[in-house]
Design an enzyme around this catalytic site. Structure first.
Site, short mmCIF file in Angstrom:
data_model
loop_
_atom_site.label_atom_id
_atom_site.label_comp_id
_atom_site.label_asym_id
_atom_site.label_seq_id
_atom_site.Cartn_x
_atom_site.Cartn_y
_atom_site.Cartn_z
CG ASP A 1 -0.28 0.00 2.62
OD1 ASP A 1 0.74 -0.76 2.51
OD2 ASP A 1 -0.70 0.68 3.45
CG ASP B 1 6.74 4.26 1.99
OD1 ASP B 1 7.06 2.95 2.46
OD2 ASP B 1 5.91 4.97 2.75
CD GLU C 1 4.50 0.46 6.55
OE1 GLU C 1 5.20 0.74 7.79
OE2 GLU C 1 3.96 1.03 5.79
CD GLU C 2 2.43 3.94 4.01
OE1 GLU C 2 2.58 4.60 5.13
OE2 GLU C 2 3.32 3.84 3.03
CD GLU D 1 8.91 0.50 4.88
OE1 GLU D 1 9.21 1.62 4.28
OE2 GLU D 1 7.89 0.41 5.27
CG HIS E 1 4.37 9.09 3.47
ND1 HIS E 1 3.84 8.95 4.65
CD2 HIS E 1 4.73 7.86 2.95
CE1 HIS E 1 3.78 7.94 5.18
NE2 HIS E 1 4.27 7.04 3.89
#
Length: 390
Positions: A77, A108, A142-143, A168, A365
């Site tokens: 995600d 990400d 996960e977010e 990551e 992000h």
């Protein structure tokens, strides 16, 4: 350096094209179905021994059946994009410009996904898979819910690998751990009254005002600590009243507390007790409720302690040796993530875990998210070398 070869063919371009394909798929939290199916199809096309999608929508691929097992974990995600018109390059274009792959999720963490998906096939081609089992997991949500999707995958398949690598972004530096996290709700109670007669009520917002000052002062105190330090951020405030013409009867704030090694749940309890002392207020750890793309409910309690693996651990030594062989020198620096990751699910089971992934995590992000293409290829080569050495 490890050559990215499968059946005599250099697959570097294929790997990059696969990464671009993943970036072009919108896979916001709770909407990962398409990207999960694309990943599973790629694993099958690459000749994985086993590929599964569990009831929560997580993807798990396996190559090998040896006694020594290692897991490479990524999440499928991404956060949403609310400013597409402001990006220099379209947010879901997957374009490559000046050596960077652009788009939401390029950092990400779809570059990490792509690198890990190709890794065990390359390792098998190199003949270094014997006696080992390599798992590649690509988990959901996960977010919003660190570790929760992976936790369910591990439970469903009764899986406990000997080692795990979190893919990551770390700018291809070895990441030895990350900070802990607590997400906290504080509520103040008031007494409703008509706004023309406020003296008959008790304004819950005014009751919260001193608490907000204490939150700020607590963060300033934390920031004065030397070395790694925790943080406390007020990220949301709201109030409840019978109307806009009434004294609010309740006020609520949301706190994001990042924790360092040595800080525990008791640390949070003591801190919150001081913050609300003498006020008509309560606090609690938030409980997050989500539903996966398969329709399964997820309930998540965001409270995790910080963790760090010793550089003397076998897994750390393995990554250091792999790094040295792939990049031609020993690691000059080690990363330590400020943010939380799916490692929390692995650490809770006592599985030795470490991090390494392509992309600069400070770009995650953000508008104009982009990842160096060479880092994607290097990460894949590095992961294959880890399998060789482990």
């Amino acid at each position: 350096m490890v050559d990215l070869v499968i059946d005599g063919k250099d697959v570097a371009n294929d790997l990059v094209a696969f990464t671009q394909k993943l970036v072009r798929i919108k896979s916001f939290s709770g909407h990962e179905e398409q990207v999960a199916n694309v990943i599973a199809s790629k694993m099958e096309a690459l000749g994985y021994d086993e590929v599964r999608i569990d009831r929560f929508g997580n993807v798990l691929g396996r190559i090998g059946s040896g006694e020594k097992a290692i897991l490479f974990e990524s999440h499928t995600d991404t956060v949403k994009v609310h400013d597409e018109d402001l990006w220099d390059v379209p947010a879901f274009s997957g374009e490559i410009i000046d050596g960077f792959l652009w788009g939401r999720g390029s950092v990400d963490m779809k570059s990490g996904i792509a690198a890990s998906v190709y890794t065990p096939v390359i390792a098998k081609d190199l003949g270094v898979i014997s006696g080992k089992t390599v798992y590649v997991s690509c988990s959901v949500f996960e977010e919003d819910c660190d570790g929760e999707g992976l936790k369910h995958l591990l439970e469903e398949y009764n899986l406990k690998p000997d080692y795990a690598v979190i893919c990551e972004p770390s700018s291809n530096q070895i990441a030895t751990g990350h900070k802990g996290k607590a997400q906290i709700i504080i509520k103040t109670k008031g007494v409703s009254a008509h706004s023309s007669a406020p003296e008959k009520g008790l304004n819950a917002i005014y009751e919260m005002a001193e608490i907000i000052k204490r939150v700020e002062q607590t963060n300033l105190k934390l920031m004065k600590n030397t070395g790694r330090r925790g943080t406390l951020v007020l990220s949301r405030i709201s109030s409840t009243g019978v109307s806009l013409n009434a004294v609010p009867s309740e006020c609520e704030i949301y706190l994001d507390r990042r924790m360092v090694m040595g800080e525990t749940e008791q640390t949070i309890r003591d801190e919150m007790g001081d913050i609300i002392a003498g006020k008509n207020a309560t606090w609690e750890i938030d409980i997050v409720h989500r539903k996966t793309w398969t329709g399964e409910a997820i309930t998540y309690k965001p409270l995790h302690q910080a963790w760090e693996i010793s550089l003397n651990h076998h897994l750390s030594k393995t990554l250091i040796k792999a790094y040295t062989e792939v990049f031609g020198h020993t690691p000059e620096i080690f990363d330590y993530w400020d943010f939380s990751t799916n490692a929390v699910a692995l650490i809770s089971l006592g599985i030795p875990t470490i991090g390494f992934g392509p992309g600069e995590h400070k770009l995650a992000h953000m508008r104009n998210e982009k990842c160096l293409v060479n880092q994607i290829l290097d990460a894949c080569a590095f992961y294959a070398k880890v399998i060789d050495i482990i």
